[in-house]
Design an enzyme around this catalytic site. Structure first.
Site, PDB file in Angstrom:
ATOM      1  N   THR A 157       0.874  -1.139   0.000  1.00 41.77           N
ATOM      2  CA  THR A 157       0.000   0.000   0.000  1.00 41.77           C
ATOM      3  C   THR A 157       0.920   1.198   0.000  1.00 41.77           C
ATOM      4  O   THR A 157       2.119   1.046   0.158  1.00 41.77           O
ATOM      5  CB  THR A 157      -0.841  -0.162   1.286  1.00 41.77           C
ATOM      6  OG1 THR A 157      -1.608  -1.338   1.153  1.00 41.77           O
ATOM      7  CG2 THR A 157      -1.707   0.990   1.622  1.00 41.77           C
ATOM      8  N   THR A 178      -4.010   1.596  -2.319  1.00 41.55           N
ATOM      9  CA  THR A 178      -3.418   0.259  -2.406  1.00 41.55           C
ATOM     10  C   THR A 178      -3.891  -0.482  -3.645  1.00 41.55           C
ATOM     11  O   THR A 178      -4.991  -0.231  -4.152  1.00 41.55           O
ATOM     12  CB  THR A 178      -3.786  -0.566  -1.154  1.00 41.55           C
ATOM     13  OG1 THR A 178      -3.075  -1.801  -1.185  1.00 41.55           O
ATOM     14  CG2 THR A 178      -5.260  -0.831  -1.060  1.00 41.55           C
TER      15      THR A 178
HETATM   16  N1  GLY Z   1      -5.016  -4.215   1.185  1.00 49.39           N
HETATM   17  C1  GLY Z   1      -4.637  -3.940   2.498  1.00 49.39           C
HETATM   18  C2  GLY Z   1      -5.695  -3.271   3.291  1.00 49.39           C
HETATM   19  O1  GLY Z   1      -6.553  -2.626   2.729  1.00 49.39           O
HETATM   20  O2  GLY Z   1      -5.718  -3.406   4.479  1.00 49.39           O
END
Ligand code: GLY
Length: 586
Positions: A397, A415
Site C-alpha cells: 500500500t 493500495t
Molecule cells: N489491502 C490492504 C488493506 O486494505 O488493508
C-alpha cells in the site's frame, strides 16, 4: 505527576541528549529519563537498526510526504502553483500511479482523510467493490479449501475505486481546475522519468508475477527490469490519464478505459464488466473522531477497520493514567494486551457498513474500553485460544500526507494490495489491477490459504466492499489545529504502527523522527503471538514477557510517513527508515 503536555519540553531535551549519546559505548552511556525520572528506553538495544534513520525535512509553510520522490515533488509544485492540500494530494495520487507502479495506482482503491483549516472534515472512501458476478465461495476449491486466485490473476481484482475517489475529493474540496491536478501525472507518463534503484529492485523482485501477464514487455524490455538511469515512458497510461483529465471519472469508468479493463477480464476469466465499472461510486463519509488525553483523533471509518481499531486501542490505553515508557516490559505488555483485544473485535465484527450493521459506536466508546481494561491482568498475558484472524503481513500500500500554508491537512492511503496487485496489467490502458478480493473472508470463520480467518461481516458478496486496515489519521492538538498526520503501508500491520507513532508523539513526547524509527510491537489476536522487531527489544524484556505467558516472536511492522507541526511554526515531515519514502517541505 505532571500531565503529558507539561512533561513534553523536558522530554524533548532528554531525547535530544539520547540522540547525542548514540555513539557512546552502552556501558557508559547515561540512561535518559523522562520528567517522572523514568528510564527512556525506546532505543534500548545497541542492535536497533533505525536509531536515527528516518528521512526528515522541515518546511515553514507546507509539507508533503510520500513513498516516491517525483510524486512528492508534484505535490509541492501544485501547492506552489496555488493549489490547496486536497489539490496536491490528488495530484500526488495520480503521480504515484505513474512513478510507483508497485503500489501507486489507477487500478486499486484507498481512503483520503481531510481536515480543512476552517474545521470542515471529510473521509473519502474509494475502496474497491466485488464485481456483480462475485460469489461467496469463489475462491474455494472442490474440497472447500481457499486457493491463491484471490491474490493472483484476473479473479483477484475488485472494481477499482481510485479515480472515482480522487475525482470526488477534488470536486468537493479542491481549488485548482481538474486538468491541473491530473496534468503532472500525464507529463510523467508521456515524457517518462528516470528509473531509480528502488523501482528496478521492485520490478526484479516481482518479475515472475508480472511476466505471467501482459505487463512483461513494458516493465522488462529485453527480459530484464527497466534499468536504473534509463527513461521509462508509459504512453498507454498517458492516454488513459488524458481521458481522465478531459472527462473526469467517466474517462476511466466509461469508454475506452472501461472497455480495455473488461476485455482483459474476458481474456483471463475475470469478473469485472463494463457495467460493474459504470456502477462504481466513491463515498464521502463522516470521519471517526475520538479523544485521547487532550487530543482529538480524526481517522477513517469503515470499510476501513483502521479507525475503529485505533480508537478502541487508544481508549483502552487511556485508562492507564500514564503509559509505561517504550522499551520496558510493562510497555510491551500494555500494548500487546490492548492490540490483542482490539484486533479481535476488528477481525470478527467489522466489514462493509453498507452490507452489515456494525457496532462502531460500541467499539469506540469509553465505556467499552473500561470493560476491556478490566479483562487485562497487570502481570500476565491472557491467552486467546480458538480465535481466528483476518490478517496477514505484507499487502503493499502507499501512504502520503500533505499540509498547505493555510493549515489544510490531507492524509491518504491507497493500495493495489500486494506488490503490483494481482499481476494483471491492462496493456491498452497502462496499469496494474489490484488483488483486493483477498481482503475479503474467502471462508468465514476458518483460516484461508494464508492461515487467516475473517468473520461473516466480511464475507464476499456482489457489490460489497472488502474490509481494509488502512488508517489515514490526523491528530488535532489541544488548540484544535492539526498536530500530526500519519498513515502506513503493511496490511494488518498498519493499525498497530499508526497507534504506536501516535502514542510516541502524544504520550511519550518524542520528536517525529524518533517516533517513526522506534521499534514497534504488533499483536493481531490470532495467532496469539506478540511480535517485535528483531534487534529492537532488549533480551531481558523478551525473557520477562515470556515469563508472563506471552508467546513472542520477531516480525514486521507497517511502514509509515508522517507530518508533525513544529512548535515554533511550520512542519516536520518524515519517512519511515524501514522503507522508501521522502519528505519535502516548502
Ligand atoms: N489491502 C490492504 C488493506 O486494505 O488493508
Amino acid at each position: 505527576m505532571p500531565s503529558p503536555s507539561l512533561a513534553r519540553p523536558a522530554l524533548a531535551v532528554l531525547l535530544t541528549l539520547a540522540t547525542a549519546c548514540a555513539t557512546v559505548p552502552s556501558a557508559v552511556r547515561p540512561v535518559p529519563r523522562d520528567a517522572d525520572n523514568r528510564e527512556l528506553r525506546e532505543f534500548a538495544t545497541a542492535t536497533w537498526a533505525w536509531r536515527d534513520g528516518a528521512r526528515v525535512a522541515g518546511g515553514d509553510s507546507a509539507m508533503v510526504t510520500a513513498n516516491e520522490p517525483l510524486a512528492a515533488r508534484v505535490g509541492l509544485d501544485v501547492l506552489r502553483a496555488g493549489g490547496n492540500a486536497v489539490d496536491a494530494a490528488v495530484a500526488v495520487g495520480f503521480a504515484l500511479a505513474v512513478t510507483y507502479p508497485e503500489a501507486g495506482n489507477l487500478g486499486g482503491g484507498g481512503f483520503m482523510l481531510v481536515r480543512m483549516a476552517d474545521g470542515r472534515t471529510a473521509a473519502f472512501d474509494f475502496r474497491e467493490m466485488a464485481p456483480a458476478a462475485a460469489t461467496r465461495e469463489m475462491f474455494l476449491d472442490a474440497n472447500g479449501e481457499p486457493t491463491d486466485a484471490s491474490r493472483v490473476g484476473h479473479r483477484a481484482s475488485g472494481v477499482p475505486g481510485s479515480v472515482a475517489g480522487l475525482h470526488l475529493a477534488h470536486g468537493r474540496l479542491g481549488r485548482l481546475p481538474w486538468p491541473a491536478v491530473v496534468g503532472p501525472a500525464i507529463a510523467l507518463a508521456r515524457d517518462g522519468f528516470e528509473v531509480d534503484s528502488t523501482m528496478e529492485a521492485a520490478l526484479a523482485g516481482s518479475q515472475r508475477l508480472i511476466c505471467r501477464f501482459a505487463g512483461c514487455p513494458v516493465f522488462f524490455p529485453e527480459g530484464r527490469p527497466a534499468a536504473r538511469g534509463t527513461r521509462f515512458r508509459q504512453p498507454a497510461l498517458a492516454a488513459t490519464l488524458e481521458r481522465i483529465a478531459a472527462q473526469g471519472a467517466d474517462g476511466f469508468y466509461r469508454g475506452p478505459t472501461a472497455e480495455a479493463i473488461a476485455a482483459e477480464m474476458r481474456r483471463g476469466g475475470g469478473l469485472i464488466t463494463t457495467a460493474d465499472l459504470a456502477a462504481y461510486r466513491a463515498a464521502e463519509r463522516r470521519p471517526l473522531a475520538g479523544r485521547y488525553r487532550d487530543r482529538t483523533i480524526l481517522t477513517m471509518p469503515p470499510v476501513s477497520s483502521g479507525g475503529v481499531t485505533l480508537l478502541e486501542a487508544l481508549n483502552v490505553l487511556e485508562t492507564w493514567p500514564r503509559l509505561a515508557p517504550p522499551g520496558t516490559t510493562a510497555h510491551a505488555h500494555q500494548l500487546g494486551a490492548v492490540l490483542q483485544r482490539a484486533y479481535l473485535d476488528r477481525n470478527l465484527r467489522l466489514g462493509d457498513p453498507e452490507a452489515t450493521p456494525l457496532p462502531v459506536d460500541e467499539l469506540t466508546s469509553k465505556a467499552y474500553a473500561r470493560r476491556l481494561r478490566a479483562t487485562i491482568p497487570e502481570d500476565r498475558a491472557t491467552p486467546i485460544a480458538d480465535i481466528p484472524s483476518v490478517l496477514r503481513d505484507g499487502p503493499e500500500t502507499t501512504h502520503f500526507n500533505v499540509v498547505d500554508a493555510e493549515g489544510n491537512a490531507v492524509a491518504t492511503t491507497t493500495t493495489i494490495n500486494d506488490l503490483f496487485g494481482s499481476g494483471v496489467y491492462v496493456a491498452e490502458a497502462g496499469f496494474f489491477l489490484n488483488d483486493e478480493m483477498d481482503d475479503f473472508a474467502a471462508r468465514p470463520g476458518r483460516p484461508n490459504g494464508f492461515g487467516l480467518v475473517q468473520g461473516e461481516a466480511n464475507a464476499i458478496a456482489p457489490g460489497k466492499r472488502m474490509l481494509s486496515s488502512m488508517t489515514p489519521t490526523i491528530v488535532l492538538g489541544a488548540d484544535g489545529r492539526p498536530e500530526l498526520l500519519v498513515g502506513a503501508r503493511g496490511g494488518g500491520l498498519i493499525i498497530s504502527a499508526v497507534l504506536q507513532i501516535v502514542l510516541n508523539v502524544v504520550e511519550h513526547g518524542m520528536p517525529l523522527t524518533r517516533a517513526i524509527a522506534a521499534p514497534r510491537w504488533h499483536h493481531q489476536a490470532w495467532p496469539d503471538t506478540l511480535r517485535y522487531e528483531a534487534g529492537g527489544v532488549a533480551p531481558d524484556v523478551l525473557a520477562e514477557l515470556q515469563r508472563m505467558g506471552w508467546a513472542v516472536r520477531a516480525g514486521g511492522t507497517g511502514r509509515a510517513t508522517a507530518i508533525q507541526r513544529r512548535p515554533g511554526g511550520g512542519w516536520w515531515g518524515a519517512a519511515d527508515p524501514r522503507r522508501d519514502g521522502v519528505a519535502m517541505g516548502w
